[in-house]
Design an enzyme around this catalytic site. Structure first.
Site, PDB file in Angstrom:
ATOM      1  N   TYR A  20     -74.621  -9.064  25.992  1.00  0.00           N
ATOM      2  CA  TYR A  20     -74.489  -8.813  24.555  1.00  0.00           C
ATOM      3  C   TYR A  20     -73.802  -7.474  24.351  1.00  0.00           C
ATOM      4  O   TYR A  20     -74.267  -6.444  24.860  1.00  0.00           O
ATOM      5  CB  TYR A  20     -75.895  -8.806  23.953  1.00  0.00           C
ATOM      6  CG  TYR A  20     -75.999  -8.520  22.485  1.00  0.00           C
ATOM      7  CD1 TYR A  20     -75.714  -9.503  21.548  1.00  0.00           C
ATOM      8  CD2 TYR A  20     -76.426  -7.281  22.027  1.00  0.00           C
ATOM      9  CE1 TYR A  20     -75.855  -9.254  20.184  1.00  0.00           C
ATOM     10  CE2 TYR A  20     -76.570  -7.025  20.680  1.00  0.00           C
ATOM     11  CZ  TYR A  20     -76.285  -8.013  19.760  1.00  0.00           C
ATOM     12  OH  TYR A  20     -76.422  -7.761  18.426  1.00  0.00           O
ATOM     13  N   CYS A  65     -75.123 -11.124  13.258  1.00  0.00           N
ATOM     14  CA  CYS A  65     -73.772 -10.558  13.195  1.00  0.00           C
ATOM     15  C   CYS A  65     -72.893 -10.950  14.372  1.00  0.00           C
ATOM     16  O   CYS A  65     -71.699 -11.144  14.220  1.00  0.00           O
ATOM     17  CB  CYS A  65     -73.836  -9.033  13.063  1.00  0.00           C
ATOM     18  SG  CYS A  65     -74.259  -8.135  14.567  1.00  0.00           S
ATOM     19  N   ASN A  88     -86.181 -13.004  17.912  1.00  0.00           N
ATOM     20  CA  ASN A  88     -85.112 -12.183  17.347  1.00  0.00           C
ATOM     21  C   ASN A  88     -84.323 -12.990  16.303  1.00  0.00           C
ATOM     22  O   ASN A  88     -84.844 -13.356  15.271  1.00  0.00           O
ATOM     23  CB  ASN A  88     -84.218 -11.679  18.488  1.00  0.00           C
ATOM     24  CG  ASN A  88     -83.165 -10.697  18.037  1.00  0.00           C
ATOM     25  OD1 ASN A  88     -83.239 -10.151  16.947  1.00  0.00           O
ATOM     26  ND2 ASN A  88     -82.168 -10.473  18.867  1.00  0.00           N
ATOM     27  N   CYS A  89     -83.075 -13.295  16.550  1.00  0.00           N
ATOM     28  CA  CYS A  89     -82.214 -13.974  15.579  1.00  0.00           C
ATOM     29  C   CYS A  89     -82.148 -15.474  15.883  1.00  0.00           C
ATOM     30  O   CYS A  89     -82.522 -15.916  16.973  1.00  0.00           O
ATOM     31  CB  CYS A  89     -80.818 -13.367  15.600  1.00  0.00           C
ATOM     32  SG  CYS A  89     -80.110 -13.177  17.253  1.00  0.00           S
ATOM     33  N   ASN A 139     -82.578 -16.412  19.788  1.00  0.00           N
ATOM     34  CA  ASN A 139     -82.545 -15.363  20.804  1.00  0.00           C
ATOM     35  C   ASN A 139     -83.921 -14.703  20.853  1.00  0.00           C
ATOM     36  O   ASN A 139     -84.572 -14.526  19.819  1.00  0.00           O
ATOM     37  CB  ASN A 139     -81.475 -14.326  20.463  1.00  0.00           C
ATOM     38  CG  ASN A 139     -81.430 -13.174  21.457  1.00  0.00           C
ATOM     39  OD1 ASN A 139     -82.095 -12.159  21.284  1.00  0.00           O
ATOM     40  ND2 ASN A 139     -80.641 -13.324  22.506  1.00  0.00           N
ATOM     41  N   SER A 149     -74.485 -12.375  17.841  1.00  0.00           N
ATOM     42  CA  SER A 149     -75.171 -13.002  18.966  1.00  0.00           C
ATOM     43  C   SER A 149     -74.829 -14.487  19.026  1.00  0.00           C
ATOM     44  O   SER A 149     -75.007 -15.209  18.050  1.00  0.00           O
ATOM     45  CB  SER A 149     -76.685 -12.816  18.821  1.00  0.00           C
ATOM     46  OG  SER A 149     -77.378 -13.383  19.915  1.00  0.00           O
ATOM     47  N   MET A 207     -75.476 -16.032  15.606  1.00  0.00           N
ATOM     48  CA  MET A 207     -76.807 -15.784  15.048  1.00  0.00           C
ATOM     49  C   MET A 207     -76.811 -14.346  14.537  1.00  0.00           C
ATOM     50  O   MET A 207     -76.746 -13.406  15.330  1.00  0.00           O
ATOM     51  CB  MET A 207     -77.884 -15.963  16.112  1.00  0.00           C
ATOM     52  CG  MET A 207     -77.957 -17.354  16.700  1.00  0.00           C
ATOM     53  SD  MET A 207     -79.262 -17.503  17.950  1.00  0.00           S
ATOM     54  CE  MET A 207     -78.558 -16.536  19.296  1.00  0.00           C
ATOM     55  N   GLY A 265     -72.726  -4.902  12.577  1.00  0.00           N
ATOM     56  CA  GLY A 265     -71.972  -6.134  12.458  1.00  0.00           C
ATOM     57  C   GLY A 265     -71.891  -6.584  11.017  1.00  0.00           C
ATOM     58  O   GLY A 265     -71.134  -7.485  10.686  1.00  0.00           O
ATOM     59  N   GLU A 277     -76.006   0.610  15.052  1.00  0.00           N
ATOM     60  CA  GLU A 277     -75.522   1.755  14.300  1.00  0.00           C
ATOM     61  C   GLU A 277     -76.229   3.045  14.696  1.00  0.00           C
ATOM     62  O   GLU A 277     -75.636   4.119  14.685  1.00  0.00           O
ATOM     63  CB  GLU A 277     -75.706   1.513  12.803  1.00  0.00           C
ATOM     64  CG  GLU A 277     -77.169   1.427  12.411  1.00  0.00           C
ATOM     65  CD  GLU A 277     -77.353   0.957  10.988  1.00  0.00           C
ATOM     66  OE1 GLU A 277     -78.056   1.645  10.251  1.00  0.00           O
ATOM     67  OE2 GLU A 277     -76.809  -0.081  10.638  1.00  0.00           O
TER      68      GLU A 277
END
Length: 721
Positions: free
Chosen positions: A548, A391, A179-180, A412, A393, A389, A687, A553
């Protein structure tokens, strides 16, 4: 009826475990049977029906879901409820047909080709008109159907029903992507790296360093599916700007004899180099396209550097953002800027970097960014200081085998979000039932998260060389080496998300529960129990599970839309057409920023894996002290704060302020202009910032932002009061 009550009323020993069709074992949940019978209009007969049904499993500890289905059909028929049995069989068949549809790539591609809005406009920062985005949407459409078939079937069905949301299904689990992350720029810029066929050595100037950063960002964004961040970028780039200074100083010595003037010359030239380099980085990030067909979701964290070079980098970042992009000076959407506030550094007048804070305040009033991190609170909440990480995390504090604190180079592994309002609606005011359903769904999320972790472990270093072999993830692995060493021992995070705490509070305490301590404590207990579950899972697995606060959105719409189909228009819950992100105050109300922050400040303690607070303001350009007053108020209370203030601009008539939300989107309130070529309309759609004129949002997101805009009362904050 609780399981205990049922046992007291029957001689039959209840089965404890149900084996799902995919082989997973789950505890027997009587409330599911009760709910099913209620849907079949047999609520008043449920005790007798369940007694007869469970008698068929006398003394068995384990049953299969297929057996329950077969025996329930038999029981209903035996008791004379043939119509209900037929309805149940029909519903079961329809569910299976729907499952086949959702996992058929041909049908889903047909929806994409017909421009189904839920597919085409799923991401507010992806322009579905351009070819590379269309290609990504096509690949993602196929990936989703194949991914659903790969994961445990009961997890996939729960995702489709809307009990949970398996994030980023277009990329994972079909691909074992992460992920991020916080990119380890320091390691890469110091030791060099490789992209494609090019071996890149350590840069000898800040201009080259930022050029390399943009290439790293593009490649990292194409090798994962989440946002990427540069932590403490002013300090990371400082040694490369120092090389510029040394070069200019050497040049000055050839022509200037006065040592002070030599230094002055070198410093002046270096400052220009820094500005040019940071401006180039801003433009390059905004002109990049990753393989996902979008500008990389990039965050720059800065504000802690104290040398004149680090200060100049900070000033340049802010001045460039204030100046805007292009000849029309539009607000840059990326990178997200995150400025750090720290006591005795930049918080109060007299602090050495207080002037930088003043510039950051001005920038936020004009461009919404930077968001701000409160140094001491972030350390308290997460165990160490670092930028988020993407917006929101956050990594937890972590040290390697030598006891060295490591933040950059970590990542993540994915998120699964829980639909909290659905649990509240299913519980119908019964808290005991709420917690029972909650526990079942949390276990379901754990299964989904375990699958995310297992899938990521299938990756090979050569699948994403920039991440695994060339330093973005901190360590450099060899081809074929086990990637798990970068994730184990809680080095990586994996997160359970949640949406709709406001709606849960409303379901149990009414729509004005924010000042009710019992209601507040109840919603806080929900997040606390998620945190406690994560601590258990982390200890058991060696991977860091975190809570989290989901921003999604589109998910705030999706969950609400699916729940409306189940429960109808429930006042102040589903009738709004959206759910509230994470732990936020109801956007339709009129809290002052101070009231909002005091309400929300307790939640991140238990949701340290991802959080942010936003405050709404009128136009602040003429009153930056008001924003600074909120930043100062927030410093000891929360860790991460964003600014939402009207910054829309119409180039046709010159209007500046808040565009009007209409059925066709946002438009200038003075002249009605909504052409993205002659408007700059910027909203916080997740974010990050986004331009809803260029990237249409779906369903309830317009309503949420419109509601939020109406709640910005002019004069809400005057001179910080």
């Amino acid at each position: 009826m609780t399981m205990m009550e049922f046992k007291e009323q029957t001689k039959y020993a209840l089965p404890k475990v149900v084996i799902k069709t995919d082989g997973y074992e789950v505890p027997l949940a009587l409330y599911k049977l009760e709910d099913l019978l209620a849907k079949l209009d047999l609520a008043t007969k449920s005790d007798a029906i369940m007694f007869a049904l469970l008698a068929k499993f006398d003394n068995r500890q384990t049953v299969t879901s297929a057996e329950i289905y077969t025996k329930l059909c038999e029981t209903l028929s035996e008791l004379g409820y043939e119509k209900a049995a037929a309805a149940y069989i029909t519903a079961h068949k329809e569910e299976e047909i729907e499952w086949q549809k959702q996992t058929d790539p041909t049908l889903r591609l047909g929806r994409l080709q017909s421009k189904d809005p839920s597919l085409v406009h799923e991401n507010a920062n992806k322009d579905s008109n351009v070819f590379n985005t269309q290609r990504d949407l096509t690949a993602g459409t196929v990936g989703k159907t194949l991914g659903l078939k790969m994961m445990p079937k009961h997890v996939a069905k729960a995702h489709l029903r809307g009990d949970i949301h398996y994030h980023d299904l277009d990329y994972t689990p079909w691909s074992p992507m992460t992920n991020c992350c916080l990119i380890d720029f320091k390691e890469m810029l110091t030791n060099g790296f490789k992209i494609g066929n090019a071996e890149v050595e350590s840069p000898h100037s800040i201009q080259t360093a930022t050029a390399q950063m943009s290439q790293i960002i593009a490649n990292v964004a194409s090798s994962q599916y989440g946002g990427c961040s540069a932590d403490r970028i002013d300090e990371v780039l400082e040694p490369f700007a120092l090389k510029n200074y040394d070069k200019h100083l050497a040049e000055a010595k050839e022509y200037i004899t006065d040592t002070d003037k030599q230094a002055e010359f070198a410093k002046k030239r270096t400052k220009k180099d820094i500005y040019d380099a940071m401006q180039a980085l801003e433009y390059e990030i905004n002109t990049l396209f990753s393989s996902q067909g979008q500008t990389p979701f990039t965050t720059l964290g800065f504000g802690l550097g104290t040398s004149w070079i680090a200060r100049e980098i900070q000033r340049s970042i802010l001045k460039i953002r204030i100046g805007g992009l292009g000849k029309e000076k539009r607000t840059a959407i990326f990178p997200k800027l995150v400025f750090t506030l720290k006591k005795n550094l930049n918080l109060k007048p007299g602090d050495p970097n207080y002037d930088i804070k003043q510039l950051a305040v001005e920038c936020a009033t004009k461009r919404m960014y930077p968001d701000v991190l409160m140094y001491d609170k972030i350390k308290e909440l997460t165990g160490s200081f670092k930028a988020p990480m993407g917006c929101r995390s956050f990594l937890q504090g972590w040290k390697d085998d030598q006891g060295k604190e490591i933040n950059s180079g970590r990542m993540n592994l994915g998120v699964v979000t829980l639909n909290l309002p659905r649990i509240a609606l299913e519980a119908k005011g019964d808290k005991e039932l709420f917690w029972q359903i909650f526990n079942d769904k949390v276990r379901l999320c754990k299964t989904a998260l375990d699958f995310k972790v297992a899938r990521v472990l299938d990756a090979l270093p050569e699948n994403a060389p920039i991440l695994y072999q060339y330093g973005a993830f901190g360590q450099r692995l060899r081809p074929g080496e086990d990637v798990s060493r970068l994730f184990k021992n809680e080095r990586a995070t994996v997160s359970i998300g949640y949406i709709g705490l406001y709606e849960v509070g409303t379901a149990f305490y009414g729509p004005n529960w924010e000042h009710d301590k019992k209601a507040h404590d109840f919603t806080l207990e929900i997040v606390k129990r998620l945190s406690e579950a994560c601590k258990r899972w982390s200890k058991e697995s060696g991977y860091h599970f975190s809570v989290y606060s989901t921003p999604s959105e589109s998910l705030t719409d999706r969950f609400c839309r699916l729940d409306t189909e189940l429960f109808g228009n429930v006042k102040d819950i589903t009738d709004k057409e959206y759910y509230t992100n994470s732990f936020h105050y109801d956007v339709r109300k009129h809290p002052t920023p101070f009231e909002k922050l005091e309400f929300e400040m307790d939640y991140p303690k238990y949701a340290a894996g991802g959080f942010i607070h936003y405050c709404e303001y009128p136009n602040l350009r003429q009153n930056p002290k008001a924003l600074e007053a909120v930043w100062d108020f927030a410093y000891d209370k929360i860790g991460y704060l964003g600014t939402n203030t009207p910054i829309d601009h119409c180039y046709k008539c010159g209007f500046e302020g808040e565009f009007k939300a209409t059925a066709r989107g946002f438009e200038c309130p003075d002249c009605g202009n909504h052409d993205p070529k002659s408007c700059d309309c910027v909203k916080r759609t997740c974010g990050y910032l986004g331009n809803p004129l260029q990237r249409p949002m779906v369903h309830g997101r317009h309503e949420e932002i419109a509601a939020r805009a109406k709640n910005i009362a002019p004069g809400m904050i005057v001179d910080g009061k």
